[in-house]
Design an enzyme around this catalytic site. Structure first.
Site, mmCIF file in Angstrom:
data_model
loop_
_atom_site.group_PDB
_atom_site.id
_atom_site.type_symbol
_atom_site.label_atom_id
_atom_site.label_comp_id
_atom_site.label_asym_id
_atom_site.label_seq_id
_atom_site.Cartn_x
_atom_site.Cartn_y
_atom_site.Cartn_z
ATOM 1 N N THR A 256 8.168 0.889 6.872
ATOM 2 C CA THR A 256 7.070 0.194 7.536
ATOM 3 C C THR A 256 7.254 -1.323 7.454
ATOM 4 O O THR A 256 6.322 -2.075 7.187
ATOM 5 C CB THR A 256 5.693 0.621 6.971
ATOM 6 O OG1 THR A 256 5.697 2.040 6.755
ATOM 7 C CG2 THR A 256 4.587 0.335 7.965
ATOM 8 N N GLY B 154 9.031 12.888 4.626
ATOM 9 C CA GLY B 154 7.824 12.274 4.122
ATOM 10 C C GLY B 154 6.967 13.210 3.291
ATOM 11 O O GLY B 154 7.336 13.605 2.181
ATOM 12 N N SER B 155 5.820 13.603 3.835
ATOM 13 C CA SER B 155 4.824 14.316 3.037
ATOM 14 C C SER B 155 5.256 15.706 2.597
ATOM 15 O O SER B 155 4.680 16.270 1.655
ATOM 16 C CB SER B 155 3.509 14.410 3.824
ATOM 17 O OG SER B 155 3.691 15.106 5.045
ATOM 18 N N GLU C 101 13.171 5.152 0.348
ATOM 19 C CA GLU C 101 12.380 4.053 0.904
ATOM 20 C C GLU C 101 10.944 4.132 0.415
ATOM 21 O O GLU C 101 10.350 5.207 0.333
ATOM 22 C CB GLU C 101 12.412 4.046 2.427
ATOM 23 C CG GLU C 101 11.681 5.211 3.084
ATOM 24 C CD GLU C 101 11.322 4.953 4.545
ATOM 25 O OE1 GLU C 101 10.261 4.342 4.800
ATOM 26 O OE2 GLU C 101 12.078 5.404 5.409
ATOM 27 N N GLY D 36 7.322 14.935 10.235
ATOM 28 C CA GLY D 36 7.006 16.352 10.215
ATOM 29 C C GLY D 36 8.178 17.266 9.914
ATOM 30 O O GLY D 36 8.106 18.467 10.190
ATOM 31 N N LYS E 273 16.270 5.759 13.993
ATOM 32 C CA LYS E 273 15.265 6.680 13.466
ATOM 33 C C LYS E 273 14.404 7.173 14.627
ATOM 34 O O LYS E 273 13.601 6.412 15.173
ATOM 35 C CB LYS E 273 14.420 5.932 12.423
ATOM 36 C CG LYS E 273 13.103 6.567 12.035
ATOM 37 C CD LYS E 273 12.340 5.627 11.108
ATOM 38 C CE LYS E 273 10.882 6.020 10.966
ATOM 39 N NZ LYS E 273 10.155 5.104 10.066
ATOM 40 N N ARG F 94 5.833 7.257 0.581
ATOM 41 C CA ARG F 94 4.591 6.566 0.955
ATOM 42 C C ARG F 94 3.496 6.848 -0.066
ATOM 43 O O ARG F 94 3.185 7.990 -0.370
ATOM 44 C CB ARG F 94 4.135 7.006 2.346
ATOM 45 C CG ARG F 94 3.004 6.148 2.907
ATOM 46 C CD ARG F 94 2.622 6.576 4.331
ATOM 47 N NE ARG F 94 3.766 6.608 5.222
ATOM 48 C CZ ARG F 94 4.316 5.553 5.812
ATOM 49 N NH1 ARG F 94 3.826 4.345 5.579
ATOM 50 N NH2 ARG F 94 5.355 5.691 6.623
#
Length: 207
Positions: A69, A179-180, A40, A159, A129, A17
């Site tokens: 998304t 993710g992050s 992705e 997370g 998911k 992202r």
């Protein structure tokens, strides 16, 4: 590369992202070198279709690239036109899932309840998911596993850290979306590579 092959090689999805087209080559190379085979680029990133096209071409035969998304069927078509073969959504939308299935690309819809899970499977989802995983205890997935078909692959997303993977794996998670804790906009490729290696190592230990 199809989803079954990519997932068998590494059941981790890199969620990029905020990735820009300029960053895409170095980040993609770092992830694939670490062992990732599923990438992705969420469509709320800058110029996401350009990044998907760059990655899909650069990593052809080595990784499966697509979008996150994805919220409508028009976006499904756009992603496929850019070379993407992975459609990831935060929600359970039978139209989006069906469009991906009809086009022969993988669909990973987000779900939270058993009802959403079965709706997604009925629409043709490739895998599920569980999102957001950081808002649910692993015990919820364990309970869902009692009723979901055994062959259904479920990825915990939201997370996820290396330290939290064991509990989810024990509850029945087949894989993870990262993710992050793996990538943030502007994060150097070298740092992404180091974190990717930590996730891969943990995943292998849990296999």
């Amino acid at each position: 590369m199809n989803f079954d092959t990519a997932f068998a090689a590494c059941p981790l999805v890199a969620i990029l992202r905020g990735l820009t087209p300029a960053e895409a080559p170095a980040i993609g190379d770092a992830l694939v070198a670490a062992g990732f085979t599923l990438l992705e680029v969420p469509l709320n990133s800058p110029q996401p279709l350009d990044s998907i096209a760059i990655l899909a071409d650069r990593l052809a035969g080595r990784a499966m690239v697509g979008a996150g998304t994805v919220l409508n069927t028009g976006q499904v078509r756009d992603v496929i036109a850019a070379g993407g073969t992975l459609i990831v959504s935060p929600n359970t939308d039978p139209a989006v899932i069906g469009a991906a299935a009809a086009a022969g690309v993988a669909s990973l819809p987000g779900y939270y309840t058993a009802s959403e899970a079965f709706s997604a499977l009925a629409a043709g989802a490739t895998a599920l998911k569980l999102f957001p995983a950081d808002a649910a205890p692993p015990a919820m997935l364990k309970a869902q596993r009692a009723v979901l078909p055994g062959q259904v692959r479920v990825l915990a997303v939201g997370g996820i850290t290396p330290g939290g993977m064991a509990a989810w794996r024990g509850a029945g998670a087949d894989g993870f979306g990262l993710g992050s804790h793996l990538y943030k906009p502007g994060k150097p490729a070298e740092a992404v590579a180091a974190d990717a290696a930590a996730f891969i190592s943990t995943c292998k230990d849990l296999a």
